[in-house]
Design an enzyme around this catalytic site. Sequence first.
Site, mmCIF file in Angstrom:
data_model
loop_
_atom_site.group_PDB
_atom_site.id
_atom_site.type_symbol
_atom_site.label_atom_id
_atom_site.label_comp_id
_atom_site.label_asym_id
_atom_site.label_seq_id
_atom_site.Cartn_x
_atom_site.Cartn_y
_atom_site.Cartn_z
ATOM 1 N N LYS A 28 0.847 -1.196 0.000
ATOM 2 C CA LYS A 28 0.000 0.000 0.000
ATOM 3 C C LYS A 28 0.873 1.234 0.000
ATOM 4 O O LYS A 28 2.011 1.202 0.496
ATOM 5 C CB LYS A 28 -0.889 0.027 1.250
ATOM 6 C CG LYS A 28 -2.100 0.901 1.087
ATOM 7 C CD LYS A 28 -3.194 0.173 0.326
ATOM 8 C CE LYS A 28 -4.393 1.038 0.049
ATOM 9 N NZ LYS A 28 -5.500 0.259 -0.519
ATOM 10 N N GLY B 225 -20.682 6.675 2.249
ATOM 11 C CA GLY B 225 -19.801 7.083 1.162
ATOM 12 C C GLY B 225 -20.527 6.983 -0.165
ATOM 13 O O GLY B 225 -21.446 6.161 -0.333
ATOM 14 N N GLY C 202 -18.494 7.304 -3.257
ATOM 15 C CA GLY C 202 -17.360 7.389 -4.179
ATOM 16 C C GLY C 202 -17.362 6.193 -5.112
ATOM 17 O O GLY C 202 -18.411 5.578 -5.361
ATOM 18 N N ASN C 203 -16.176 5.844 -5.589
ATOM 19 C CA ASN C 203 -16.074 4.770 -6.585
ATOM 20 C C ASN C 203 -16.762 3.486 -6.131
ATOM 21 O O ASN C 203 -17.547 2.892 -6.869
ATOM 22 C CB ASN C 203 -14.598 4.527 -6.914
ATOM 23 C CG ASN C 203 -14.436 3.339 -7.832
ATOM 24 O OD1 ASN C 203 -14.378 2.203 -7.384
ATOM 25 N ND2 ASN C 203 -14.418 3.587 -9.122
HETATM 26 P P1 NAD Z 1 -13.556 7.622 -2.936
HETATM 27 O O1 NAD Z 1 -12.555 8.625 -2.578
HETATM 28 O O2 NAD Z 1 -13.959 7.440 -4.373
HETATM 29 O O3 NAD Z 1 -14.931 7.886 -2.113
HETATM 30 C C1 NAD Z 1 -14.968 8.002 -0.725
HETATM 31 C C2 NAD Z 1 -16.379 8.412 -0.338
HETATM 32 O O4 NAD Z 1 -16.487 8.398 1.077
HETATM 33 C C3 NAD Z 1 -16.783 9.814 -0.789
HETATM 34 O O5 NAD Z 1 -18.139 9.800 -1.174
HETATM 35 C C4 NAD Z 1 -16.620 10.642 0.495
HETATM 36 O O6 NAD Z 1 -17.469 11.781 0.521
HETATM 37 C C5 NAD Z 1 -17.044 9.624 1.527
HETATM 38 N N1 NAD Z 1 -16.577 9.886 2.884
HETATM 39 C C6 NAD Z 1 -15.324 10.168 3.315
HETATM 40 N N2 NAD Z 1 -15.309 10.306 4.654
HETATM 41 C C7 NAD Z 1 -16.587 10.093 5.058
HETATM 42 C C8 NAD Z 1 -17.228 10.093 6.313
HETATM 43 N N3 NAD Z 1 -16.547 10.322 7.444
HETATM 44 N N4 NAD Z 1 -18.566 9.839 6.361
HETATM 45 C C9 NAD Z 1 -19.266 9.612 5.231
HETATM 46 N N5 NAD Z 1 -18.711 9.590 4.014
HETATM 47 C C10 NAD Z 1 -17.400 9.829 3.930
HETATM 48 O O7 NAD Z 1 -13.040 6.247 -2.318
HETATM 49 P P2 NAD Z 1 -13.332 4.760 -2.790
HETATM 50 O O8 NAD Z 1 -12.354 4.403 -3.843
HETATM 51 O O9 NAD Z 1 -14.786 4.601 -3.058
HETATM 52 O O10 NAD Z 1 -12.900 3.943 -1.494
HETATM 53 C C11 NAD Z 1 -13.765 3.819 -0.371
HETATM 54 C C12 NAD Z 1 -13.218 2.731 0.558
HETATM 55 O O11 NAD Z 1 -13.099 1.507 -0.156
HETATM 56 C C13 NAD Z 1 -11.824 2.978 1.152
HETATM 57 O O12 NAD Z 1 -11.753 2.366 2.421
HETATM 58 C C14 NAD Z 1 -10.910 2.240 0.185
HETATM 59 O O13 NAD Z 1 -9.674 1.883 0.775
HETATM 60 C C15 NAD Z 1 -11.758 1.019 -0.083
HETATM 61 N N6 NAD Z 1 -11.442 0.323 -1.317
HETATM 62 C C16 NAD Z 1 -11.460 0.951 -2.517
HETATM 63 C C17 NAD Z 1 -11.186 0.232 -3.670
HETATM 64 C C18 NAD Z 1 -11.291 0.851 -5.038
HETATM 65 O O14 NAD Z 1 -11.139 0.135 -6.024
HETATM 66 N N7 NAD Z 1 -11.566 2.130 -5.160
HETATM 67 C C19 NAD Z 1 -10.839 -1.125 -3.593
HETATM 68 C C20 NAD Z 1 -10.850 -1.748 -2.340
HETATM 69 C C21 NAD Z 1 -11.148 -1.012 -1.213
#
Ligand code: NAD
Length: 428
Positions: A107, A219, A221-222
């Site tokens: 990471k 959340g 996001g993605n």
């Molecule tokens: P991202 O940055 O695209 O989205 C994060 C989302 O969480 C946003 O909507 C943000 O507004 C929201 N957020 C942040 N803090 C918050 C809070 N305190 N309360 C409510 N909402 C909050 O991130 P992502 O890529 O969607 O990743 C989200 C999680 O999934 C992380 O833990 C990441 O490590 C994990 N993850 C992501 C992937 C990937 O492919 N993107 C893969 C495995 C795990």
Amino acid sequence: MDDKTYNPFITAQKQFDHAAELLELDQGTRDFLRYPMREYQFSIPVRMDDGTVKVFRGFRVLHNDARGPGKGGIRFHPQETADTVRALSMWMTWKCAVVDIPLGGAKGGIICDPHNLSLLEQEHLCRGWVRQLAKTIGPLSDIPAPDVMTNSQHMLWMLDEYETIRGAKYPGFITGKPVEMGGSLGRKEATGYGVMITVREAMKELGINIQDTTASFQGFGNVSQHAIELYQQMGGTPTCVSSWNQEEQTAYSFRKKDGFNPKELLSVTDHFGEIDKKKVQDLGFEVLPGDAWLEQEVDLLVPAALENQITGDSANKISKKTKIIAEGANGPTTLDADKIIKEKEILVIPDFLANAGGVTCSYFEQVQSNANYYWAKEEALGKLDLKMTNAFVDVSKFAKTNKLFMRDAAYMISVDRVAKACKARGWV
Ligand code: NAD
């Protein structure tokens, strides 16, 4: 909800210790797997748009590469710490092992807030991160990918810097690239879809008809956006979602009791996944406090924001109706919360199983990039479905046979695979 003293690495180590105990691992193997094999911490000086130089702190941690090259995202976050990266690298090791792909765990991160950086400053930061690591990361040793607040553009800048330094093309150096520049079709959707594939399988086992269910998400996001998309396609009704409000530095939950359309919600969401608090009300959503997503009377909860979000205090507020928690985020549930959730007899699909779709499709991307031959989206998503379904079924069977909590079962399968690889190599 976010406790400043919370240390995710301690949680990751305690989870590992528990699995090591259940597996009766020898002391040497325990000592080896409790810590990362390699760590880098470094400074990245960046010439800012106003001419000043700002120095950022960067990290790359390789937890274990006995089963294959390290794999793991790079996160941009103002609260990033060395221990967060260590924890996430360890969880990556177990994640790759649980879906049985030939990769290890790593990471990376940079302490920064891209909200406050221009695109040019972000490009300098990406290139600076690669310059510090170009000798140690690479397609055969350690392969980065996007994570929180990083995207395909960041990956492309990183790839370009790496290829410039190395003087050749290495499309397998990094994953999460734009599709037209060597990315895999389906990668964008893979983590969220993977979460929902495991939910589909869990509901099958519990005899729940997905069309009769409602769900709440943390959340947008993605991960969450695509999880909601597939959940809705499968007939489920999403009713609540939360997101971070950058201006107010707090989270809000947004609810439509009869269900919402994620496409409509996307029209009032920025590229950081922040839902516009004012515009969303015009779409008929109620605005609730940040924690409210967890307290909804829904069948399914999907934390998909950050670690340390379901704690000993908040777990008590989970509704009696909730039957499944699918951890889209890494490490969203604390050890205290786990105990309460066990007592409530809620099925937890643990993070490193539920969100393994991302790394699985990243692995597919790497295979395609290295072969320089690209698959159709259906092929990538079809293979993803198969991997995620098999992984879920294996963990669930093991849990049932041995009367274990799903998290313990997933840990035992993964840690055993990694420990065996270390032993086979003669490391421990
Ligand atoms: P991202 O940055 O695209 O989205 C994060 C989302 O969480 C946003 O909507 C943000 O507004 C929201 N957020 C942040 N803090 C918050 C809070 N305190 N309360 C409510 N909402 C909050 O991130 P992502 O890529 O969607 O990743 C989200 C999680 O999934 C992380 O833990 C990441 O490590 C994990 N993850 C992501 C992937 C990937 O492919 N993107 C893969 C495995 C795990």
